[in-house]
Design an enzyme around this catalytic site. Structure first.
Site, PDB file in Angstrom:
ATOM      1  N   GLY A 354       0.789  -0.990   0.000  1.00  0.00           N
ATOM      2  CA  GLY A 354       0.000   0.000   0.000  1.00  0.00           C
ATOM      3  C   GLY A 354       0.921   1.155   0.000  1.00  0.00           C
ATOM      4  CB  THR A 355       2.556   2.370  -2.688  1.00  0.00           C
ATOM      5  OG1 THR A 355       3.208   1.182  -2.248  1.00  0.00           O
ATOM      6  CG2 THR A 355       3.513   3.185  -3.507  1.00  0.00           C
ATOM      7  CB  VAL A 356       1.517   7.876  -1.614  1.00  0.00           C
ATOM      8  CG1 VAL A 356       0.525   7.602  -0.496  1.00  0.00           C
ATOM      9  CG2 VAL A 356       2.892   8.191  -1.047  1.00  0.00           C
TER      10      VAL A 356
END
Length: 535
Positions: A354-356
């Protein structure tokens, strides 16, 4: 780049956004606006991207934080630069040590998968080389939101609720309790519209601001991280932090139908995108919503991905070269396997032959493709007490197989899933793009690129289009918006198709393209809370 929206039959709830003097696209609207503010204050695209990235540690803590890694592609003055800001493993992390602790694989939670944080060092390195505004100014919005609070957006509320559920079994355990203290201050996940304050994170951001991020590597924050590690059975030490530096790297690329697609080289798996494009290049894709088109895309990605997952590693330990994976011989060999039926892919035998995510642009021609991540939600679940620093679990991607190039080891970078992308044509920048989401990332990039280049969709339509994800074997997860007749034909061809509605499954992307007139065109992920902030 010419777009023909008429080839896309699904209604988009957002329109493509145009701008001239600057643009920032992120998954959280306040972060995009913070980046745009930097442009309006005289900063460049680099300042905008960094301010947005720093903000996102506060505004989307479920995906990234001060313990994150980061990668960047930066276009300036006609050249593309790459930065690998992935951290390395502690010197004490060995396969033997993990086996002594009773592990047969690197776990997802706890100290064992924790790596040295790379993102803050990457912020400082990028700013030192390309930034314009004073470094301290970039922290202002993030510190204000952390200290004073901000209203939680709907998708963030859903991610916080999911994180609370995932980590519920760890609540009350001394090692993990600080996650709840720092990010769930009222004992439960905040709902949409609730105000979330993160005062410990504000304190750490102020320390990073005042030390140009060195405090996390040889100052107060490093002392706190190392002390908590030693007190609670971790392997991370002050020496691991002090010795770390991000690396400037030469981006790698392939040409797909006249466009050059650029990625960061391994240890990241951007190489998988390029391999899949090379396999697909000699096919014709004239119609997007066609079972044959879906089938060929899926098969190309499966073949590239199973090879990437086996052979991509810290480049110092890879026995195969990037040139081999990007060769015509490799692409031809893999393409020849694609027929009418779904394959059960096996890695190629190299011995036998889960990452931006965020992007920014300014009116001077500078453009940035930037990504940072804790890997799996709040990462390891370990938060440094009193500082709000959530530590990543990227080491979970190591193998325990001693024959693997990616076998766990000291001061080593693991296989990495975060990948910023960049597109050029005839030596000129088209722009940055990316799709966050762990192992969905190369698959999302591949689909967005084909939507853009093969099907001529504008940036917003390219992101809106329904996606699929290969999850192993012959199993494909696919969005319900894909026409039923395509789903049924894929099943007849042997694909195990699972229609899945969870929007977090299919990644979250951002795109900025610049046309020949200098006009910026932005699209933002409909599966997230973000916006395109344009000037």
């Amino acid at each position: 780049m010419d777009f023909d929206a008429s080839v896309y039959p699904y209604a988009s709830h957002r329109e493509v956004v145009y701008g001239r003097r600057g643009m920032v696209c992120t998954s959280q609207h306040l972060a995009a606006q913070a980046g745009l503010d930097m442009l309006k204050q005289g900063g460049n695209a680099v300042d905008a991207a960094l301010a947005a990235a720093i903000c996102l540690t506060v505004l989307e803590p479920t995906s990234n934080g001060l313990g994150s890694d980061a990668f960047a592609l930066i276009w300036t003055k006609g050249k593309l630069y790459g930065l690998n800001g992935s951290g390395w493993s502690p010197a004490l992390l060995t396969r033997d040590e993990l086996q002594r602790r009773g592990f047969t694989e690197v776990p997802l939670r706890g100290w064992e998968p924790v790596m040295v944080p790379g993102a803050p060092a990457a912020w400082a390195a990028i700013h030192e080389r390309f930034g314009r505004l004073p470094f301290a100014e970039l922290f202002g919005p993030a510190i204000a939101y952390a200290r004073d609070g901000y209203a939680v957006m709907p998708n963030l509320a859903a991610m916080l609720a999911d994180s609370a559920r995932v980590f519920a079994p760890y609540k009350g355990m001394p090692l993990f309790q600080h996650l709840f203290d720092a990010f769930f201050p009222h004992g439960k996940a905040p709902k949409a519209g609730d105000i979330l304050k993160l005062p410990e994170l504000a304190k750490s951001l102020e320390i990073l601001r005042d030390t140009k991020c060195r405090a996390l590597y040889d100052g107060e924050l490093a002392e706190a991280v190392a002390a908590w590690s030693q007190e609670t059975g971790g392997l991370l030490r002050k020496e691991d932090l002090a010795a770390y530096q991000p690396q400037w790297v030469e981006p790698i690329h392939t040409n797909y139908r006249g466009y050059d697609v650029w990625e960061i080289p391994p240890n990241g798996h951007g190489l998988v995108v390029l391999m899949a494009l090379n396999i697909a290049r000699k096919f014709t894709f004239s119609k997007r919503d066609d079972a044959e088109s879906f089938h060929r895309q899926i098969e190309a990605m499966k073949l590239a991905f199973c090879d990437g997952k086996k052979y991509i590693a810290d480049p110092r330990f890879m026995k195969t070269s990037v040139d081999m994976w990007l060769s015509e011989a490799y692409a031809d060999k893999r393409r020849a396997l694609i027929g009418h039926e779904a394959l059960l892919p096996q890695p190629v035998d190299v011995n036998c032959g889960g990452t931006v995510y965020l992007c920014s642009a300014d009116g001077e021609g500078n453009m940035v493709s930037f990504i940072q991540s804790n890997y799996n939600g709040f990462g390891s679940g370990i938060v440094v007490p009193g500082y709000g620093i959530s530590l990543s679990d990227r080491g979970h991607n190591f193998s325990m197989d001693p024959a693997s190039d990616n076998c766990v080891g000291p001061r080593k970078k693991s296989y990495h899933t975060i990948i910023p992308g960049f597109l050029t044509k005839d030596g000129e920048a088209v722009g940055p793009f990316g799709v966050m989401g762990a192992f969905m990332q190369p698959q999302g990039q591949f689909q967005v690129l084909m939507n853009t280049i093969d099907y001529h969709l504008n940036p917003q339509a390219a992101l809106d289009a329904p996606r699929w994800q290969w999850v192993g074997g012959k199993t494909i997860e696919i969005e319900r918006a894909v026409p039923a007749e395509i789903i049924e034909e894929l099943r007849r061809r042997g694909h195990d198709v699972v229609v899945k509605d969870d929007i977090q499954t299919y990644g979250r992307g951002q795109i900025i393209w610049r046309d020949e007139k200098g006009t910026l065109m932005g699209g933002t992920e409909p599966r997230a809370d973000g916006i395109v902030a344009a000037w």
